[in-house]
Design an enzyme around this catalytic site. Structure first.
Site, PDB file in Angstrom:
ATOM      1  N   THR A   1       0.866  -1.186   0.000  1.00 32.54           N
ATOM      2  CA  THR A   1       0.000   0.000   0.000  1.00 32.54           C
ATOM      3  C   THR A   1       0.902   1.236   0.000  1.00 32.54           C
ATOM      4  O   THR A   1       2.090   1.128   0.340  1.00 32.54           O
ATOM      5  CB  THR A   1      -0.883   0.034   1.251  1.00 32.54           C
TER       6      THR A   1
ATOM      7  N   GLU B   1      -5.779  -3.535  -0.999  1.00 30.97           N
ATOM      8  CA  GLU B   1      -6.223  -4.614  -0.109  1.00 30.97           C
ATOM      9  C   GLU B   1      -7.402  -5.405  -0.672  1.00 30.97           C
ATOM     10  O   GLU B   1      -7.712  -6.483  -0.197  1.00 30.97           O
ATOM     11  CB  GLU B   1      -6.665  -4.028   1.251  1.00 30.97           C
TER      12      GLU B   1
ATOM     13  N   LYS C   1     -14.288  18.234  10.316  1.00 31.58           N
ATOM     14  CA  LYS C   1     -15.318  18.321  11.347  1.00 31.58           C
ATOM     15  C   LYS C   1     -15.440  19.758  11.815  1.00 31.58           C
ATOM     16  O   LYS C   1     -14.549  20.289  12.472  1.00 31.58           O
ATOM     17  CB  LYS C   1     -14.984  17.400  12.527  1.00 31.58           C
TER      18      LYS C   1
ATOM     19  N   TRP D   1     -19.821  16.861  10.260  1.00 33.88           N
ATOM     20  CA  TRP D   1     -18.862  16.469   9.230  1.00 33.88           C
ATOM     21  C   TRP D   1     -19.140  17.195   7.919  1.00 33.88           C
ATOM     22  O   TRP D   1     -20.287  17.358   7.515  1.00 33.88           O
ATOM     23  CB  TRP D   1     -18.947  14.962   8.965  1.00 33.88           C
TER      24      TRP D   1
HETATM   25  P1  ADP Z   1      -3.308   4.802  -2.321  1.00 31.13           P
HETATM   26  O1  ADP Z   1      -4.408   5.657  -2.879  1.00 31.13           O
HETATM   27  O2  ADP Z   1      -3.145   5.029  -0.859  1.00 31.13           O
HETATM   28  O3  ADP Z   1      -2.117   4.834  -3.156  1.00 31.13           O
HETATM   29  P2  ADP Z   1      -4.806   2.510  -3.128  1.00 31.13           P
HETATM   30  O4  ADP Z   1      -4.535   2.578  -4.565  1.00 31.13           O
HETATM   31  O5  ADP Z   1      -4.927   1.187  -2.493  1.00 31.13           O
HETATM   32  O6  ADP Z   1      -3.731   3.270  -2.345  1.00 31.13           O
HETATM   33  O7  ADP Z   1      -6.055   3.419  -2.891  1.00 31.13           O
HETATM   34  C1  ADP Z   1      -7.171   3.062  -2.161  1.00 31.13           C
HETATM   35  C2  ADP Z   1      -7.943   4.280  -1.777  1.00 31.13           C
HETATM   36  O8  ADP Z   1      -8.270   5.089  -2.904  1.00 31.13           O
HETATM   37  C3  ADP Z   1      -9.274   3.951  -1.164  1.00 31.13           C
HETATM   38  O9  ADP Z   1      -9.144   3.584   0.193  1.00 31.13           O
HETATM   39  C4  ADP Z   1     -10.036   5.252  -1.343  1.00 31.13           C
HETATM   40  O10 ADP Z   1      -9.710   6.195  -0.341  1.00 31.13           O
HETATM   41  C5  ADP Z   1      -9.507   5.768  -2.669  1.00 31.13           C
HETATM   42  N1  ADP Z   1     -10.461   5.456  -3.739  1.00 31.13           N
HETATM   43  C6  ADP Z   1     -10.413   4.445  -4.604  1.00 31.13           C
HETATM   44  N2  ADP Z   1     -11.439   4.506  -5.469  1.00 31.13           N
HETATM   45  C7  ADP Z   1     -12.184   5.580  -5.145  1.00 31.13           C
HETATM   46  C8  ADP Z   1     -13.397   6.178  -5.644  1.00 31.13           C
HETATM   47  N3  ADP Z   1     -14.046   5.703  -6.708  1.00 31.13           N
HETATM   48  N4  ADP Z   1     -13.862   7.279  -5.018  1.00 31.13           N
HETATM   49  C9  ADP Z   1     -13.219   7.803  -3.940  1.00 31.13           C
HETATM   50  N5  ADP Z   1     -12.078   7.289  -3.432  1.00 31.13           N
HETATM   51  C10 ADP Z   1     -11.569   6.189  -4.018  1.00 31.13           C
END
Ligand code: ADP
Length: 551
Positions: A194, A340, A449, A454
């Protein structure tokens, strides 16, 4: 009475089956890769099948043992696809390294994963040189992506330096007659860390079983609707959550693939789209924003293929972006997920019972993250426990399923990552409506917040990006002496535009309660990007750490 038992065979789900099928059934399907000099290299699936088995055979001959990690540091191209299948066929675990991280981070990750071999593009050797002191690979296999000769060297156990091979020579010398290794379906095939926006990166390890199930699910008609008639352009890096799994789906079904190599600038992508028109493309919204802006800056220079579908996710997709592509005949389909979750966990599709809905309603729904995919359970958990799917109750999104990670590689269990009853706590906050559409309101760490209530930064950003003068917007929380926190909107204007902050606020009035509208608007040159190309709000928060409200 005799007890009844299933009479079905117990055959392990396997990536090797997908590879074998591709070689047998789709030898003529095409794989196009853009090289560093921007020329195109073409392969058939017959080439892919042959070369992948040669890679597996060569890795085994080089001493790869079952479960050994083979790191890749590569752009999107045919050889990286060969790694996706060749490393597992040899019993190894492909570990994609994110080339946009700092050298220290990459080195830390390679060390933590105990990567034994590295496959690296020759054009990325300078990056390897920066992190090699953090982790000693035993063997470094250099892919001559640029076409330049590779300086090979035999390994010497006494000097601690790795052996260096030329990928193409290794394949050419591979022992013939290789058979993919037998395995259990739960054996690991790939791992990805991640991004580590909170603390150290964490490793997620995928299995044959999780990958095959995710591939089958994601290819369904209501999801990618992938078929042998498709030509797929994965702009999403192959080091970013397995390019969302599309390489596996394309190989399973024999879809043509077009890889952009290192050329991700909007002009390069639009040129490639014109040269090799895709029917399906994938990427994060920030890249799709740059495409539409380039087209708007030079009307008529590029044309998008009519009917192209684009799977866009990884961050919230503004409704204005979906509408802009729709005007060019391109459908944007949003998905939500994370490393994940393999990663696709929700996807937008049109539910037939809503079909008489107005165009505006559909655009609003398309800007949601869509509907939870088969095999994944999803719940929204608020402060008082699970919330109803009523479109208003907001809480943390939690998921579980056969392609959702149940732990992290070599990391002690953390209660903030997994619930007591074993669900993944995503750290994303959202609400599900009565039809099942998930709307992400924020990452929990991005929530604002204000006065105990929120405010969704995502909703504000999407609305601000709907203003015709705005190119990009990111909204962050700033500590406030009276309200706890208040939103600060960081806005990037389109070239040549000038607007006063009040114009942005007027644009939001009516859509938001007055207390939700940012009092502070700062115009900036660009929103910083993360290693996966998304808006990097943590960096913005750092940049504005010294910002103070006027007295
Ligand atoms: P990172 O963004 O930390 O590099 P990931 O690629 O695993 O790691 O990203 C996952 C995160 O991306 C999710 O937990 C969420 O916050 C965000 N995310 C993914 N798809 C969407 C979406 N369609 N809308 C909003 N947020 C999203």
């Amino acid at each position: 009475m005799h007890a009844v038992r299933s009479t079905m065979m117990s055959v392990p789900l396997s990536l090797n089956h997908l590879l074998d099928r591709a070689g047998r059934l789709f030898p003529q399907a095409r794989i196009v890769s853009r090289l560093p000099d921007k020329s195109l290299r073409r392969h058939s699936y017959a080439d892919f099948h042959r070369r992948t088995l040669a890679l597996a055979s060569a890795l085994k001959a080089a001493g790869l043992r079952k479960g050994d990690r083979v790191a890749t540091l590569c752009w999107n191209h045919h050889a990286h696809l060969e790694c996706y299948f060749g490393i597992p066929a040899a019993g190894g675990v492909m570990h994609t390294l994110n080339l946009r991280l700092s050298a220290d981070e990459i080195g830390w990750i390679a060390q933590h994963a105990e990567d034994r071999f590295l496959i690296v593009d020759d054009v990325l050797l300078p990056l390897y040189e920066q992190f090699r002191r953090h982790h000693a690979f035993e063997r470094v296999i250099v892919f001559p992506f640029s076409g330049a000769a590779v300086a090979t060297r035999a390994g010497d156990p006494h000097d601690g330096e790795p052996a260096i091979d030329d990928y193409e020579q290794l394949l050419a010398r591979a022992p013939a007659g290789f058979e993919p290794l037998a395995h259990d379906e739960d054996d690991p095939v790939a791992m990805c860390y991640t991004s580590g926006t909170t603390g150290r990166p964490k490793g997620v390890v995928y299995s044959h079983r999780s990958t095959v199930l995710h591939t089958l699910m994601a290819s369904l008609p209501d999801h990618w609707g992938l078929s042998a008639r498709d030509t797929v352009l994965p702009v999403t890096p192959m080091f970013h959550a397995n390019s969302w799994g599309i390489p596996y789906g394309a190989v399973m079904l024999g879809a043509n693939l077009v890889f952009p190599g290192p050329h991700l600038h909007a002009h390069d992508l639009l040129d490639l789209i014109a040269l090799e028109p895709p029917t399906l493309s994938l990427g994060v919204p920030t890249i799709w924003l740059t495409l539409i802006q380039a087209m708007q800056a030079e009307p008529g220079r590029w044309k998008l293929p009519a009917g192209m579908r684009s799977l866009v996710g990884g961050a919230a997709v503004p409704e204005s972006l979906i509408r802009a592509f729709d005007a060019h005949g391109v459908t944007i389909q949003q998905g939500w997920g994370m490393t994940e979750t393999s990663p696709v966990a929700t996807v937008f599709y049109r539910k037939p019972e809503l079909e008489p809905a107005s165009e505006d309603t559909w655009f609003r729904l398309k800007a949601t993250a869509g509907i939870v995919v088969p095999l994944v359970d999803l719940r929204i958990v608020g402060e008082d426990g699970p919330c109803p799917w009523d479109g208003t109750s907001v809480g943390e999104i939690q998921v579980r399923g056969p392609f959702i990670t149940g732990q992290y590689h070599q990391t002690p269990p953390e209660p903030e990552k997994f619930s007591d009853d074993g669900w993944l706590r995503t750290g994303d906050v959202g609400t599900v409506d009565t039809h099942g559409y998930l709307r992400i309101t924020d990452r929990s760490k991005d929530l604002i917040k204000s006065g105990g209530e929120w405010i969704s930064s995502v909703d504000l950003e999407n609305a601000i990006m709907g203003h015709p003068s705005v190119a990009e917007a990111a909204v962050i929380a700033i500590a406030h002496p009276k309200w706890g926190e208040r939103p600060l909107a960081c806005v990037v204007l389109r070239p040549g535009q000038r607007v006063e902050p009040q114009v942005i606020r007027d644009h939001l009035a009516g859509r938001f309660a007055s207390w939700q509208i940012p009092d502070a608007i700062e115009f900036i040159d660009a929103v910083p990007r993360t290693s996966t190309g998304k808006f990097w709000k943590a960096k913005l928060r750092q940049d504005f750490a010294g910002w103070r409200w006027p007295d």
